[in-house]
Write an enzyme that holds these catalytic residues in place. Structure first.
Site, mmCIF file in Angstrom:
data_model
loop_
_atom_site.group_PDB
_atom_site.id
_atom_site.type_symbol
_atom_site.label_atom_id
_atom_site.label_comp_id
_atom_site.label_asym_id
_atom_site.label_seq_id
_atom_site.Cartn_x
_atom_site.Cartn_y
_atom_site.Cartn_z
ATOM 1 N N ARG A 46 34.082 46.772 44.460
ATOM 2 C CA ARG A 46 34.719 45.788 45.333
ATOM 3 C C ARG A 46 35.713 46.454 46.274
ATOM 4 N NH1 ARG A 46 36.246 41.206 41.445
ATOM 5 N NH2 ARG A 46 37.016 43.087 40.461
ATOM 6 N N GLU A 131 19.825 49.455 27.253
ATOM 7 C CA GLU A 131 20.338 49.889 25.941
ATOM 8 C C GLU A 131 21.826 49.553 25.775
ATOM 9 O OE1 GLU A 131 18.629 51.717 23.130
ATOM 10 O OE2 GLU A 131 20.414 50.616 22.504
ATOM 11 N N VAL A 134 23.423 45.902 24.453
ATOM 12 C CA VAL A 134 23.517 45.427 23.070
ATOM 13 C C VAL A 134 24.211 46.485 22.222
ATOM 14 C CG1 VAL A 134 22.235 44.687 21.028
ATOM 15 C CG2 VAL A 134 21.443 44.022 23.298
ATOM 16 N N GLY A 136 26.822 48.390 22.657
ATOM 17 C CA GLY A 136 27.398 49.566 23.317
ATOM 18 C C GLY A 136 26.698 50.871 23.020
ATOM 19 N N ILE A 138 25.587 52.145 20.314
ATOM 20 C CA ILE A 138 24.591 52.212 19.221
ATOM 21 C C ILE A 138 23.195 52.087 19.822
ATOM 22 C CG2 ILE A 138 23.822 51.124 17.080
ATOM 23 C CD1 ILE A 138 26.571 49.753 16.926
ATOM 24 N N GLY A 189 44.338 45.500 25.016
ATOM 25 C CA GLY A 189 43.149 45.638 25.859
ATOM 26 C C GLY A 189 41.845 45.464 25.100
ATOM 27 N N GLU A 192 39.964 40.078 26.314
ATOM 28 C CA GLU A 192 40.205 39.696 27.710
ATOM 29 C C GLU A 192 41.290 38.617 27.777
ATOM 30 O OE1 GLU A 192 38.491 40.910 30.351
ATOM 31 O OE2 GLU A 192 37.222 42.174 29.096
ATOM 32 N N LYS A 207 23.696 39.018 22.995
ATOM 33 C CA LYS A 207 23.065 40.207 22.396
ATOM 34 C C LYS A 207 22.015 39.811 21.362
ATOM 35 C CE LYS A 207 27.429 42.610 23.031
ATOM 36 N NZ LYS A 207 28.683 42.950 22.366
HETATM 37 N N1 LIG Z 1 33.373 47.681 28.993
HETATM 38 C C1 LIG Z 1 32.561 47.783 27.956
HETATM 39 O O1 LIG Z 1 32.942 48.327 26.896
HETATM 40 C C2 LIG Z 1 31.163 47.262 28.037
HETATM 41 C C3 LIG Z 1 30.317 47.419 26.909
HETATM 42 C C4 LIG Z 1 28.995 46.982 26.978
HETATM 43 C C5 LIG Z 1 28.561 46.358 28.139
HETATM 44 N N2 LIG Z 1 29.416 46.172 29.196
HETATM 45 C C6 LIG Z 1 28.910 45.530 30.386
HETATM 46 O O2 LIG Z 1 28.963 46.434 31.469
HETATM 47 C C7 LIG Z 1 29.172 45.726 32.687
HETATM 48 C C8 LIG Z 1 30.400 46.314 33.377
HETATM 49 O O3 LIG Z 1 31.505 46.188 32.529
HETATM 50 P P1 LIG Z 1 32.905 46.942 32.783
HETATM 51 O O4 LIG Z 1 33.694 46.767 31.537
HETATM 52 O O5 LIG Z 1 32.666 48.297 33.328
HETATM 53 O O6 LIG Z 1 33.523 46.004 33.902
HETATM 54 P P2 LIG Z 1 34.816 46.313 34.824
HETATM 55 O O7 LIG Z 1 35.626 47.396 34.252
HETATM 56 O O8 LIG Z 1 35.435 44.982 35.062
HETATM 57 O O9 LIG Z 1 34.165 46.847 36.171
HETATM 58 C C9 LIG Z 1 33.409 46.015 37.020
HETATM 59 C C10 LIG Z 1 33.122 46.762 38.297
HETATM 60 O O10 LIG Z 1 32.354 45.903 39.128
HETATM 61 C C11 LIG Z 1 32.938 45.904 40.429
HETATM 62 N N3 LIG Z 1 32.743 44.604 41.072
HETATM 63 C C12 LIG Z 1 33.151 43.404 40.620
HETATM 64 N N4 LIG Z 1 32.825 42.450 41.516
HETATM 65 C C13 LIG Z 1 32.216 43.083 42.521
HETATM 66 C C14 LIG Z 1 31.676 42.675 43.762
HETATM 67 N N5 LIG Z 1 31.675 41.370 44.094
HETATM 68 N N6 LIG Z 1 31.101 43.599 44.551
HETATM 69 C C15 LIG Z 1 31.080 44.910 44.199
HETATM 70 N N7 LIG Z 1 31.584 45.374 43.049
HETATM 71 C C16 LIG Z 1 32.150 44.457 42.234
HETATM 72 C C17 LIG Z 1 34.413 46.168 40.233
HETATM 73 O O11 LIG Z 1 34.931 46.703 41.452
HETATM 74 P P3 LIG Z 1 36.464 47.167 41.607
HETATM 75 O O12 LIG Z 1 36.641 48.293 40.641
HETATM 76 O O13 LIG Z 1 36.592 47.622 43.001
HETATM 77 O O14 LIG Z 1 37.299 45.977 41.269
HETATM 78 C C18 LIG Z 1 34.384 47.170 39.090
HETATM 79 O O15 LIG Z 1 34.252 48.461 39.565
HETATM 80 C C19 LIG Z 1 29.292 44.256 32.301
HETATM 81 O O16 LIG Z 1 28.041 43.635 32.413
HETATM 82 C C20 LIG Z 1 29.697 44.327 30.834
HETATM 83 O O17 LIG Z 1 29.301 43.158 30.102
HETATM 84 C C21 LIG Z 1 30.703 46.631 29.163
#
Ligand SMILES: NC(=O)c1ccc[n+]([C@@H]2O[C@H](COP(=O)([O-])OP(=O)(O)OC[C@H]3O[C@@H](n4cnc5c(N)ncnc54)[C@H](OP(=O)(O)O)[C@@H]3O)[C@@H](O)[C@H]2O)c1
Length: 432
Positions: A46, A131, A134, A136, A138, A189, A192, A207
């Site tokens: 973003r 992968e 579901v 993370g 694992i 952290g 959320e 999942k």
């Molecule tokens: N975090 C985990 O441990 C984890 C584990 C398993 C799966 N997931 C999945 O992985 C995915 C990402 O998670 P995350 O934790 O990495 O999320 P995050 O830290 O919130 O990062 C989201 C990213 O998406 C970008 N973004 C959001 N809205 C956008 C837009 N409209 N246009 C362009 N970019 C946009 C953000 O940009 P900015 O940085 O510029 O704001 C940020 O870089 C999700 O589907 C989540 O469910 C996460």
């Protein structure tokens, strides 16, 4: 040297940064493991001016992530933004339509649109891999879809949300209330600001829906999954469970019944500490698979976080680099069946029940009468505390009972004048 595999990364948050770190810090290892170099060619998020943990300045910045779907210098789109609709959906759809492979960590997207997206991927001869979506780090998808592919799967279940598991562990260790632990988890952290996705079971439900589709060759069907989260759990429940050799776990269970229908539930359950799933604590996740030849397989590890999730994303990227292509849900899309769900009211289990009542004469008798009339047999029943006229907890366990009857009993308890709030009902799962 064979041609590099070129990635376009959409989303540079926790997971996107983790992926970039692996590629930058382990370039040689990745090249060896993938049989060719893996390069990031374009990135999108973003805010281009945001300070990030990794230097992205040498990659082409794409202002609108949707444009990654049509870039000539992108072979694989990594969708690491999140959300089941809008940008993520548009990007993944058009990338697949443009014959680009897609790797995503987005369980919400796949739980809601997995079938349609798998169709598009298959029609265009490209891979849709997930992968990381579901559990993370694992390798749960690989274990289920490839590792035990020779088996008829009879059940898959597990602890699929690290935040809930962390909170339940902490409640057990400290005896503190849900609200206090939630606040602390938010400050650290682990949870959320809006915790409902985690604590109401939605994230784990997404999942489970994907695991169930792979296990039973069915279309992912999130709309028909009932979820119960952990908000109602109190220290009394946890203490009771502990005293009797159980732990409370938010469990996702998908099981093939004898008549071929599928039982699927996502709710807190009492699990024996003698079962390997019962001792999975803190932020750890676990997926347990029951196959007819292999017997049981348990995979466990960190279900979220930068490193574990990026590790899973890269596993998919490496498969794509080798040209490994497995159908999204393990079988060609046209073979995915509509699930035949078992009515949960017709399932049977032992139950745990806590009823908060005003401490007055006759309450125990009223409760016993309702259970007797519904032919629910009590295994144990006790009152926790003694404080005439004030609120106390009555805790009981039942012998095997029909779920529909237990739900009916709870409705009848809730209507009693002496009952203070909604009873807390949980299955006692032996997982045998
Ligand atoms: N975090 C985990 O441990 C984890 C584990 C398993 C799966 N997931 C999945 O992985 C995915 C990402 O998670 P995350 O934790 O990495 O999320 P995050 O830290 O919130 O990062 C989201 C990213 O998406 C970008 N973004 C959001 N809205 C956008 C837009 N409209 N246009 C362009 N970019 C946009 C953000 O940009 P900015 O940085 O510029 O704001 C940020 O870089 C999700 O589907 C989540 O469910 C996460």
């Amino acid at each position: 040297m064979p041609q590099a595999l070129r990635l376009g990364i959409a989303g540079l948050g926790t997971v996107g940064v983790g992926v970039a770190k692996i590629i930058q810090n382990h370039a040689d290892l990745m090249t060896a493991r993938a049989g060719r170099p893996i390069e990031i060619s374009c990135v999108s998020a973003r805010d281009p001016s945001k300070k990030r943990d990794v230097d992205f300045s040498s990659y082409e910045w794409v202002a609108d992530a949707r444009d990654l779907a049509s870039k000539d210098n992108v072979d694989v789109v990594l969708e690491l933004i999140g959300g089941s609709e809008g940008l993520a959906l548009e990007l993944v759809k058009s990338a697949l339509e443009n014959k680009k492979h897609v790797v995503t960590a987005n369980k919400a997207l796949l739980a809601h649109h997995g079938y349609e997206l798998a169709q598009i991927a298959e029609k265009n001869g490209v891979t849709l891999a997930y992968e990381a979506a579901v559990a993370g780090g694992i390798p749960a998808i690989k274990a289920l879809r490839e590792g035990v592919a020779a088996n008829r799967i009879d059940a898959v279940y597990g602890i699929l949300n690290g935040t809930c598991n962390y909170m339940l562990t902490n409640m057990r260790e400290t005896g503190r209330d849900f609200d206090v632990i939630l606040k602390e988890a938010q400050e650290m952290g682990y949870a959320e600001a809006d915790p409902s996705f985690d604590v109401d079971g939605i994230d784990a439900g997404h999942k489970l829906c994907l695991l169930s589709a792979i296990a039973f060759g069915t279309k992912p069907d999130f709309a028909n999954l009932q979820m119960t989260g952990i908000r109602k759990i109190t220290p009394t429940d946890i203490k009771f469970a502990q005293d009797f050799g159980y732990r409370i776990k938010l469990l996702g269970i998908a099981e093939r019944t004898k008549d071929g229908s599928i039982m699927q539930l996502l709710e807190p359950c009492l699990v024996p500490v003698t079962n390997p799933v019962g001792v999975i604590e803190d932020v750890y996740n676990a997926v347990y698979i029951d196959g007819d030849s292999v017997d049981t397989v348990l995979v466990t590890g960190r279900g979220a976080g930068e490193g574990p999730t990026a590790s899973a994303v890269m596993a998919d990227v490496i498969d794509i680099a080798w040209g490994i292509h497995i159908p999204t849900f393990g079988v060609p899309v046209e073979q995915l069946k509509d699930p035949d769900w078992m009515n949960l009211n017709d399932t049977h289990s032992h139950y745990y029940l806590r009823i908060n009542v005003l401490d007055q004469a006759g309450v125990m008798a009223e409760i016993s009468t309702i259970l007797r009339d519904l032919q629910i047999s009590i295994e144990s029943m006790s009152q926790h505390g003694r404080d005439p006229g004030a609120e106390v907890s009555i805790v009981l366990t039942t012998h095997e009972a029909r779920h529909g009857d237990m739900v009916k009993a709870c409705e009848m308890f809730a209507a009693l004048e002496s009952v203070v709030n909604e009873p807390c009902l949980m299955r006692v799962e032996t997982l045998e």
